[in-house]
Design a protein around this motif. Structure first.
Motif, PDB file in Angstrom:
ATOM      1  N   GLY A   9      -7.385  -6.658  -2.778  1.00  0.00           N
ATOM      2  CA  GLY A   9      -8.118  -6.474  -1.532  1.00  0.00           C
ATOM      3  C   GLY A   9      -9.547  -6.936  -1.744  1.00  0.00           C
ATOM      4  O   GLY A   9     -10.147  -6.674  -2.789  1.00  0.00           O
ATOM      5  N   HIS A  10     -10.092  -7.641  -0.766  1.00  0.00           N
ATOM      6  CA  HIS A  10     -11.464  -8.140  -0.825  1.00  0.00           C
ATOM      7  C   HIS A  10     -12.194  -7.594   0.388  1.00  0.00           C
ATOM      8  O   HIS A  10     -11.645  -7.589   1.491  1.00  0.00           O
ATOM      9  CB  HIS A  10     -11.498  -9.673  -0.768  1.00  0.00           C
ATOM     10  CG  HIS A  10     -10.593 -10.330  -1.741  1.00  0.00           C
ATOM     11  ND1 HIS A  10     -10.990 -10.668  -3.013  1.00  0.00           N
ATOM     12  CD2 HIS A  10      -9.301 -10.720  -1.645  1.00  0.00           C
ATOM     13  CE1 HIS A  10      -9.985 -11.235  -3.645  1.00  0.00           C
ATOM     14  NE2 HIS A  10      -8.946 -11.273  -2.834  1.00  0.00           N
ATOM     15  N   THR A  24      -9.940  -8.603   3.576  1.00  0.00           N
ATOM     16  CA  THR A  24      -8.843  -9.553   3.394  1.00  0.00           C
ATOM     17  C   THR A  24      -7.989  -9.064   2.235  1.00  0.00           C
ATOM     18  O   THR A  24      -8.428  -8.262   1.419  1.00  0.00           O
ATOM     19  CB  THR A  24      -9.322 -10.989   3.088  1.00  0.00           C
ATOM     20  OG1 THR A  24     -10.007 -10.993   1.843  1.00  0.00           O
ATOM     21  CG2 THR A  24     -10.215 -11.533   4.174  1.00  0.00           C
ATOM     22  N   ALA A  25      -6.780  -9.553   2.192  1.00  0.00           N
ATOM     23  CA  ALA A  25      -5.871  -9.239   1.094  1.00  0.00           C
ATOM     24  C   ALA A  25      -5.185 -10.529   0.672  1.00  0.00           C
ATOM     25  O   ALA A  25      -4.847 -11.360   1.515  1.00  0.00           O
ATOM     26  CB  ALA A  25      -4.851  -8.200   1.528  1.00  0.00           C
ATOM     27  N   ALA A 125       0.605  -9.314   5.030  1.00  0.00           N
ATOM     28  CA  ALA A 125       0.147  -8.911   6.363  1.00  0.00           C
ATOM     29  C   ALA A 125       0.196  -7.390   6.535  1.00  0.00           C
ATOM     30  O   ALA A 125      -0.765  -6.783   7.031  1.00  0.00           O
ATOM     31  CB  ALA A 125       0.989  -9.590   7.438  1.00  0.00           C
ATOM     32  N   LYS A 126       1.282  -6.757   6.145  1.00  0.00           N
ATOM     33  CA  LYS A 126       1.390  -5.299   6.290  1.00  0.00           C
ATOM     34  C   LYS A 126       0.411  -4.580   5.378  1.00  0.00           C
ATOM     35  O   LYS A 126      -0.220  -3.595   5.779  1.00  0.00           O
ATOM     36  CB  LYS A 126       2.815  -4.839   5.998  1.00  0.00           C
ATOM     37  CG  LYS A 126       3.788  -5.172   7.107  1.00  0.00           C
ATOM     38  CD  LYS A 126       5.158  -4.624   6.804  1.00  0.00           C
ATOM     39  CE  LYS A 126       6.111  -4.978   7.938  1.00  0.00           C
ATOM     40  NZ  LYS A 126       7.464  -4.487   7.684  1.00  0.00           N
ATOM     41  N   ASN A 127       0.284  -5.067   4.153  1.00  0.00           N
ATOM     42  CA  ASN A 127      -0.668  -4.437   3.246  1.00  0.00           C
ATOM     43  C   ASN A 127      -2.110  -4.655   3.710  1.00  0.00           C
ATOM     44  O   ASN A 127      -2.952  -3.776   3.554  1.00  0.00           O
ATOM     45  CB  ASN A 127      -0.472  -4.946   1.823  1.00  0.00           C
ATOM     46  CG  ASN A 127       0.761  -4.344   1.172  1.00  0.00           C
ATOM     47  OD1 ASN A 127       1.433  -3.507   1.758  1.00  0.00           O
ATOM     48  ND2 ASN A 127       1.066  -4.768  -0.024  1.00  0.00           N
ATOM     49  N   ARG A 128      -2.415  -5.819   4.285  1.00  0.00           N
ATOM     50  CA  ARG A 128      -3.756  -6.068   4.828  1.00  0.00           C
ATOM     51  C   ARG A 128      -4.044  -5.113   5.980  1.00  0.00           C
ATOM     52  O   ARG A 128      -5.143  -4.565   6.089  1.00  0.00           O
ATOM     53  CB  ARG A 128      -3.907  -7.508   5.290  1.00  0.00           C
ATOM     54  CG  ARG A 128      -5.335  -7.818   5.751  1.00  0.00           C
ATOM     55  CD  ARG A 128      -5.550  -9.230   6.274  1.00  0.00           C
ATOM     56  NE  ARG A 128      -4.725 -10.236   5.659  1.00  0.00           N
ATOM     57  CZ  ARG A 128      -3.748 -10.890   6.316  1.00  0.00           C
ATOM     58  NH1 ARG A 128      -3.488 -10.631   7.561  1.00  0.00           N
ATOM     59  NH2 ARG A 128      -3.036 -11.814   5.682  1.00  0.00           N
ATOM     60  N   ASN A 132      -7.018  -2.467   6.233  1.00  0.00           N
ATOM     61  CA  ASN A 132      -7.934  -2.395   7.373  1.00  0.00           C
ATOM     62  C   ASN A 132      -8.085  -0.956   7.859  1.00  0.00           C
ATOM     63  O   ASN A 132      -9.199  -0.501   8.138  1.00  0.00           O
ATOM     64  CB  ASN A 132      -7.449  -3.289   8.515  1.00  0.00           C
ATOM     65  CG  ASN A 132      -7.827  -4.728   8.328  1.00  0.00           C
ATOM     66  OD1 ASN A 132      -8.925  -5.039   7.901  1.00  0.00           O
ATOM     67  ND2 ASN A 132      -6.918  -5.627   8.643  1.00  0.00           N
ATOM     68  N   MET A 133      -6.986  -0.247   7.956  1.00  0.00           N
ATOM     69  CA  MET A 133      -7.048   1.150   8.404  1.00  0.00           C
ATOM     70  C   MET A 133      -7.770   2.028   7.377  1.00  0.00           C
ATOM     71  O   MET A 133      -8.563   2.899   7.746  1.00  0.00           O
ATOM     72  CB  MET A 133      -5.643   1.690   8.668  1.00  0.00           C
ATOM     73  CG  MET A 133      -4.970   1.068   9.865  1.00  0.00           C
ATOM     74  SD  MET A 133      -5.940   1.218  11.386  1.00  0.00           S
ATOM     75  CE  MET A 133      -6.085   2.971  11.553  1.00  0.00           C
ATOM     76  N   LEU A 134      -7.497   1.807   6.107  1.00  0.00           N
ATOM     77  CA  LEU A 134      -8.146   2.599   5.070  1.00  0.00           C
ATOM     78  C   LEU A 134      -9.659   2.384   5.057  1.00  0.00           C
ATOM     79  O   LEU A 134     -10.431   3.348   4.975  1.00  0.00           O
ATOM     80  CB  LEU A 134      -7.556   2.255   3.697  1.00  0.00           C
ATOM     81  CG  LEU A 134      -6.168   2.804   3.421  1.00  0.00           C
ATOM     82  CD1 LEU A 134      -5.566   2.134   2.196  1.00  0.00           C
ATOM     83  CD2 LEU A 134      -6.211   4.305   3.233  1.00  0.00           C
TER      84      LEU A 134
END
Length: 151
Positions: A9-10, A24-25, A125-128, A132-134
């Motif tokens: 994650g960036h 971004t991921a 996409a799902k992990n990104r 985003n939510m975190l």
């Protein structure tokens, strides 16, 4: 057979507030420099980054962009070069490290407070979206902690 695919994650963080503004991921084998265009905002004038971003101003994407080429890049020195610096330059590097440290605080919140230390790979996409939510939640938590208590 179960395969593990690494992910990174960036984030881009505002130096004044400490809030995350970009997430971004990527797969773990993607270099950090490839994400710089997604993390820097058009109105940024100075960017502080760790040693992994050395040479960013020479990248064709950055040099060709009007917004990115006008940025003052303050990139951390590698540890070996830091030891060889005069004391005055090390003091400047230490001050810059304090600014870069603001990027680490949202990661601390996500890992320590939210318990997000490991994740299942469900696709970038799902992990990104999860990241985003975190990080949005981390922004809310930092904001809530910054507000004075009333009552």
């Amino acid at each position: 057979m179960d395969w593990y695919f690494g992910m990174k994650g960036h984030i881009g963080v505002d130096a004044g507030t400490g809030y995350v503004h970009s997430v971004t991921a990527t797969a773990a084998n993607v270099h950090d420099l490839d994400q710089v265009t997604h993390l820097v905002r058009p109105d940024d004038e100075v960017v502080y980054a760790d040693a992994g971003y050395q040479g960013v101003e020479k990248r064709p994407v950055v040099a060709a962009s009007e917004d990115l080429s006008g940025i003052e890049w303050r990139i951390a020195a590698r540890k070996g070069a830091l030891r060889a610096m005069p004391a005055q330059d090390r003091a400047i590097a230490s001050t810059q490290a304090g600014v870069r440290g603001k990027v680490e605080h949202p990661f601390l919140i996500v890992k320590r407070d939210f318990g997000f230390t490991k994740t299942r790979y469900r696709g970038i996409a799902k992990n990104r979206n999860h990241l985003n939510m975190l990080f949005a939640s981390a922004n809310w938590l930092m904001r809530g902690r910054a507000l004075p208590l009333t009552g």
